[in-house]
Design a protein around this motif. Structure first.
Motif, PDB file in Angstrom:
ATOM      1  N   ASP A  47       0.807  -1.167   0.187  1.00  0.00           N
ATOM      2  CA  ASP A  47      -0.119   0.058  -0.055  1.00  0.00           C
ATOM      3  C   ASP A  47       0.751   1.344  -0.074  1.00  0.00           C
ATOM      4  OD1 ASP A  47      -2.368  -1.543   0.184  1.00  0.00           O
ATOM      5  OD2 ASP A  47      -2.588  -1.728   2.424  1.00  0.00           O
ATOM      6  N   THR A  48       0.310   2.468  -0.610  1.00  0.00           N
ATOM      7  CA  THR A  48       1.126   3.566  -0.534  1.00  0.00           C
ATOM      8  C   THR A  48       0.583   4.453   0.534  1.00  0.00           C
ATOM      9  OG1 THR A  48      -0.388   4.531  -2.126  1.00  0.00           O
ATOM     10  CG2 THR A  48       1.591   3.524  -3.209  1.00  0.00           C
ATOM     11  N   VAL A  49       1.261   5.540   0.931  1.00  0.00           N
ATOM     12  CA  VAL A  49       0.820   6.415   2.008  1.00  0.00           C
ATOM     13  C   VAL A  49       0.962   7.797   1.407  1.00  0.00           C
ATOM     14  CG1 VAL A  49       1.444   7.298   4.292  1.00  0.00           C
ATOM     15  CG2 VAL A  49       1.398   4.693   3.643  1.00  0.00           C
ATOM     16  N   ALA A  50       0.052   8.677   1.636  1.00  0.00           N
ATOM     17  CA  ALA A  50       0.205   9.914   1.128  1.00  0.00           C
ATOM     18  C   ALA A  50       1.358  10.816   1.864  1.00  0.00           C
ATOM     19  CB  ALA A  50      -1.008  10.745   1.417  1.00  0.00           C
ATOM     20  N   GLY A  51       2.116  11.480   0.806  1.00  0.00           N
ATOM     21  CA  GLY A  51       3.157  12.267   1.452  1.00  0.00           C
ATOM     22  C   GLY A  51       3.085  13.813   1.476  1.00  0.00           C
ATOM     23  N   PRO A  52       4.157  14.476   1.650  1.00  0.00           N
ATOM     24  CA  PRO A  52       3.744  15.950   1.466  1.00  0.00           C
ATOM     25  C   PRO A  52       3.418  16.586   0.185  1.00  0.00           C
ATOM     26  CG  PRO A  52       6.195  15.527   1.616  1.00  0.00           C
ATOM     27  CD  PRO A  52       5.513  14.179   1.683  1.00  0.00           C
ATOM     28  N   THR A  53       3.049  17.787   0.207  1.00  0.00           N
ATOM     29  CA  THR A  53       2.902  18.598  -0.999  1.00  0.00           C
ATOM     30  C   THR A  53       4.066  18.965  -1.526  1.00  0.00           C
ATOM     31  OG1 THR A  53       0.701  19.429  -0.311  1.00  0.00           O
ATOM     32  CG2 THR A  53       2.066  20.522  -2.233  1.00  0.00           C
ATOM     33  N   LEU A  54       4.624  18.280  -2.958  1.00  0.00           N
ATOM     34  CA  LEU A  54       5.855  18.624  -3.624  1.00  0.00           C
ATOM     35  C   LEU A  54       5.608  19.363  -5.026  1.00  0.00           C
ATOM     36  CD1 LEU A  54       7.717  15.403  -2.053  1.00  0.00           C
ATOM     37  CD2 LEU A  54       8.052  17.871  -1.661  1.00  0.00           C
ATOM     38  N   ASN A  55       6.219  20.028  -5.456  1.00  0.00           N
ATOM     39  CA  ASN A  55       6.078  20.701  -6.614  1.00  0.00           C
ATOM     40  C   ASN A  55       4.521  21.161  -7.008  1.00  0.00           C
ATOM     41  OD1 ASN A  55       7.583  21.545  -9.126  1.00  0.00           O
ATOM     42  ND2 ASN A  55       7.093  19.990 -10.058  1.00  0.00           N
TER      43      ASN A  55
END
Length: 372
Positions: free
Chosen positions: A167-175
């Motif tokens: 599963d993936t996990v949401a990360g920070p806002t980038l670009n």
């Protein structure tokens, strides 16, 4: 002794997973040594001279160029949520450009490397830093920029077992957009893989591995502090006299901040077209490597000085056979100059090319762009 196929597998695992080798350029030197030994075994005096590096400051005709936009964030600008990328995805990769630099790294990662051009999986950009360890205490940070439309791949595991995506996990806002932390099976130490779009249709990835690190927090801080651009790669030498039908495919820069400070930089050329299979493009190459000189008398050391001739008053080592040549000239104003040719130059071509390599005024005090 590792054979060429084992060395190739090792290099593929390192670069596909964007992992920096445990010591600066050890894998590249091992590739050179293994190929040379195999050729020597096949015929007396033969030497295969294809390293994964190259050095050159000349303009190469028909060089692959990136789809560079008319404007870009300054290379020295502080990154932020809206600037962790380039304005346009790379369509091809110009090996002589610095597309990404570290802004922040955790303490202890003193071995650093930048590669651009044809890597083992294909064209791309790799930026890495590690602590020089190969045991369970190793730590590294690796940044990858992929060309337009290329998808990130699973990391390579030391066990050779396939890494299965979880599963993936949401990360920070980038670009200005979302990022995700990707998870894969088989990690033996803490690992974080952070992915985002550095431009439309262009993926960037930061991979962090290391016991004792808060790997997700580290990956986030590394990603947020990256600096993007397309400035020329600084080099300690320029090269003239490379045949016009050879095409530059890779630039590799490595520097260690451990004492004594050391660095290696290089270019690799091929005669094969860019449309050829990557393995075919790398099969026969011309490579020039410049490194900081250090007199080493221990044969077990990778920088062992082992001359068998002289050239222009400098100690040198020359090997030839089966149309291949290898030349290393020691202590040229504080630098070693290596030329490895797998049959792309005429006989004696490495010795003829050496005078066309012009070093900076004081190479012993030169530093790469990785020196921070």
């Amino acid at each position: 002794m590792l054979d060429e196929h084992q060395i190739g597998d090792l290099m593929l695992a390192e670069i596909e997973s964007a992992e920096q080798p445990s010591a600066v350029l050890d894998v590249d030197r091992a590739m050179t040594t293994a190929r040379r030994q195999r050729r020597l075994a096949q015929g007396a005096g033969a030497a295969l001279l294809a390293v994964a590096l190259t050095v050159g400051g000349l303009t190469v005709p028909d060089l692959l160029t990136a789809d560079r936009p008319s404007e870009r964030a300054p290379i020295g600008a502080a990154a932020g949520e809206g600037r962790t990328g380039l304005p346009a995805a790379l369509t091809t990769v110009d090996p002589q450009r610095v597309y990404v630099r570290f802004g922040w790294l955790p303490d202890g990662l003193r071995h650093r490397q930048y590669q651009a051009g044809l890597l083992l999986p294909g064209y791309g950009v790799h930026l890495g830093a590690n602590n020089g360890r190969s045991d369970d205490q190793r730590q590294f940070v690796a940044v990858s920029l992929l060309p337009k439309g290329v998808q990130p791949s699973a990391p390579q595991r030391d066990s050779a077992e396939p890494a299965v995506a979880g599963d993936t996990v949401a990360g920070p806002t980038l670009n200005g957009g979302p990022s995700v932390f990707a998870n894969y099976s088989g990690a033996e130490t803490p690992e974080a893989i952070l992915r985002w779009r550095y431009a439309p249709d262009g993926w960037a990835q930061v991979r962090v591995v290391g016991t004792g690190l808060d790997v997700r927090a580290t990956a986030t801080q590394v990603a947020q502090s990256l600096r993007f651009g397309a400035d020329p790669v600084p080099m300690p030498a320029t090269v003239a006299g490379v045949p016009a039908d050879l095409r530059l495919i890779t630039v590799n820069v490595s520097e260690s901040r451990d004492e004594p400070n050391s660095w290696d930089v290089g270019w690799t050329w091929t005669r094969e077209p860019a449309t050829a299979d990557p393995g075919r493009q790398r099969a026969r190459t011309l490579a020039v490597v410049v490194s900081r000189y250090r007199n080493v008398t221990d044969p077990a050391d990778k920088l062992f000085v082992n001359p068998n001739t002289t050239l222009d008053g400098h100690r040198a080592r020359f090997l030839s056979g089966d149309g291949n040549e290898s030349l290393i000239v020691y202590d040229v104003n504080g630098a070693n100059v290596s030329i490895d040719d797998s049959g792309l130059l005429p006989t004696g071509g490495t010795r003829a090319l050496f005078p066309a390599i012009t070093l900076v005024a004081e190479p012993v005090s030169w530093h790469s762009h990785l020196h921070q």
